[in-house]
Design an enzyme around this catalytic site. Structure first.
Site, PDB file in Angstrom:
ATOM      1  N   SER A 174       0.807  -1.226   0.000  1.00  0.00           N
ATOM      2  CA  SER A 174       0.000   0.000   0.000  1.00  0.00           C
ATOM      3  C   SER A 174       0.835   1.270   0.000  1.00  0.00           C
ATOM      4  CB  SER A 174      -0.943   0.007   1.211  1.00  0.00           C
ATOM      5  OG  SER A 174      -0.225  -0.170   2.421  1.00  0.00           O
ATOM      6  N   HIS A 229      -0.225   5.574   6.682  1.00  0.00           N
ATOM      7  CA  HIS A 229       0.417   5.751   5.381  1.00  0.00           C
ATOM      8  C   HIS A 229       0.859   7.201   5.180  1.00  0.00           C
ATOM      9  CE1 HIS A 229      -2.054   2.076   4.818  1.00  0.00           C
ATOM     10  NE2 HIS A 229      -0.997   1.690   4.130  1.00  0.00           N
ATOM     11  N   ASP A 240       4.481  -7.842   6.570  1.00  0.00           N
ATOM     12  CA  ASP A 240       4.891  -9.040   7.304  1.00  0.00           C
ATOM     13  C   ASP A 240       5.088  -8.715   8.781  1.00  0.00           C
ATOM     14  OD1 ASP A 240       5.344  -9.404   4.522  1.00  0.00           O
ATOM     15  OD2 ASP A 240       6.691 -11.066   4.931  1.00  0.00           O
TER      16      ASP A 240
END
Length: 449
Positions: free
Chosen positions: A91, A370, A233
């Site tokens: 993303s 983000h 992850d």
């Protein structure tokens, strides 16, 4: 100049996407929205989008020309020799929410302003989309898209200064998990929510696309691919410590890089080092509404301070970085017409802060996780600079509070640095050994004569 358009998409599309979302990402997003009031969902955060009238100063270098002939060696490729660019990752590369000013704009992937491959406009001025979505009910939604004349610096914009005809920059925004064509994504083939276990799907898609794309000479064209993968992850580590281990991170990444090396000629792969993620926990503090952050990266933000769970995750993050360095500082992915290069500028980067020491929220999207356009620009400049710095002399970003200053390719070495650190060190040792040998021979010759 600002124009407002109503987006009249079919009702079944909105119902399928927002009422019956696909995948874990949408489920987490929908769950998080339940914690906000309608007023909070539609609250505007104008500081998170690029203001009108902003413009970057011109960027000019002494040498912006291509090589006189198409280079055959991966060590002799100039920026203007690049004919194709692509980007793979998650993303952060799809640029989700990068120009969103409300929580409801978070599912929009602003690929056209992505740090590594955003394709709108030029280095100085770009058209950006600031999306606002209002009035969600079970069967209806009103979407207003504000098209603003904005000004963004992306990596592909810099490349386009050297080769205006480069293939691949992403032209428009997309909606997460909804089908998009290459005409919309360009070669931004990243997938929001992907872990490293999914990375081979992106690599396979890119290779097959390169082989068949009109106007792309698969054999002759030099290709530049930027990869940033692995942070999901870490975000999911506590959910499956085996699947999201550093061992699997390296294994899955290595398999995909080998696929590229074995199948694609004339390609340079930038692998950007993952961030040190623990400081992102602070981003939630200026805004009590950062519930979305808990949904998207719960393993990072949920543990208590000084807990064993947090200490373990910090160590895992460090292992990811160390293992990636070990892998890519070797000569495993280096040959005559192919190289994978570690670009480490994000390794120790700290989040931007205001003068009072608090996190600067203008760098972070409404989900508090983000990057906004401001963050994407710093990523783009850092990547460009690292490409023209040798393996043992790459610039590191200490803090996003200090804007990165772009550099020109050095006149004495106008090529993208691709030689891995292991070979660079070996070359230096060979030179030293040669000099020592010559010195010894000269000493012997002098004593004899």
């Amino acid at each position: 100049m600002e124009a407002v358009y109503a987006v009249n998409l079919p009702m079944h599309m909105f119902y399928n996407v927002l009422v019956c979302p696909k995948g874990n990402w949408w489920k987490e997003y929908e769950e998080a929205l339940k914690h906000y009031s309608q007023e909070e969902l539609s609250q505007d955060h104008p500081g998170k989008i690029r203001p009108q009238g902003f413009q970057h100063p011109p960027f000019q270098c002494p040498d912006m020309s291509p090589s006189s002939t198409v280079p055959t060696s991966v060590e002799r490729v100039k920026a203007a020799d690049i004919k194709v660019i692509a980007a793979l990752g998650d993303s952060l590369t799809t640029a989700i929410a990068a120009n969103a000013s409300t929580f409801l704009g978070v599912p929009i992937e602003y690929r056209h302003v992505s740090w590594s491959i955003g394709g709108h406009g030029t280095y100085r001025d770009v058209i950006t989309l600031a999306s606002k979505i209002y009035g969600i009910t079970e069967f209806s939604i009103i979407t207003l898209v504000f098209i603003r004349l904005g000004f963004l610096l992306s990596f592909s914009d810099i490349v386009k200064l050297f080769n205006p005809d480069v293939l691949g920059p992403a032209p428009v925004w997309t909606l997460h998990d909804y089908p998009a064509t290459l005409n919309e994504t360009g070669f931004n083939l990243a997938v929001t929510g992907h872990n490293t276990v999914n990375f081979s799907e992106q690599a396979r898609n890119m290779i097959d696309t390169f082989k068949t794309y009109p106007g792309l000479n698969f054999i002759e064209d030099w290709k530049l691919v930027t990869v940033l993968i692995g942070m999901n992850d870490i975000c999911d580590y506590c959910k499956d410590k085996t699947l999201f281990s550093s061992d699997n991170f390296i294994q899955y990444l290595s398999e995909s890089l080998e696929m590229m090396m074995n199948e694609v000629p004339r390609m340079i792969v930038n692998v950007v080092q993952i961030l040190t993620m623990e400081p992102l926990r602070e981003v939630k503090k200026p805004n009590i509404g950062c519930i979305l952050q808990k949904s998207f990266c719960s393993c990072l933000v949920m543990p208590e301070e000084n807990s064993t769970e947090l200490a373990e995750l910090i160590e895992v993050n460090l292992q990811f970085q160390k293992r990636l360095e070990e892998l890519l500082n070797s000569d495993r992915f280096f040959k005559e017409d192919f190289a994978v290069v570690l670009q480490p500028y994000l390794t120790h980067a700290q989040p931007p802060r205001l003068e009072n020491g608090k996190i600067d929220p203008s760098f972070f999207t409404p989900d508090c996780f983000h990057f906004t356009i401001k963050g994407h620009e710093e990523l783009a400049k850092g990547l460009w600079n690292n490409m023209f710095q040798p393996a043992d002399g790459k610039q590191m970003i200490d803090s996003f509070s200090n804007p990165v200053q772009l550099i020109c390719p050095p006149e004495e070495h106008p090529y993208i640095y691709t030689r891995p650190k292991a070979l660079s060190a070996a070359s230096s040792l060979q030179i030293i050994w040669t000099l020592m040998t010559l010195t010894g021979l000269l000493t012997v010759w002098t004593s004899v004569h």
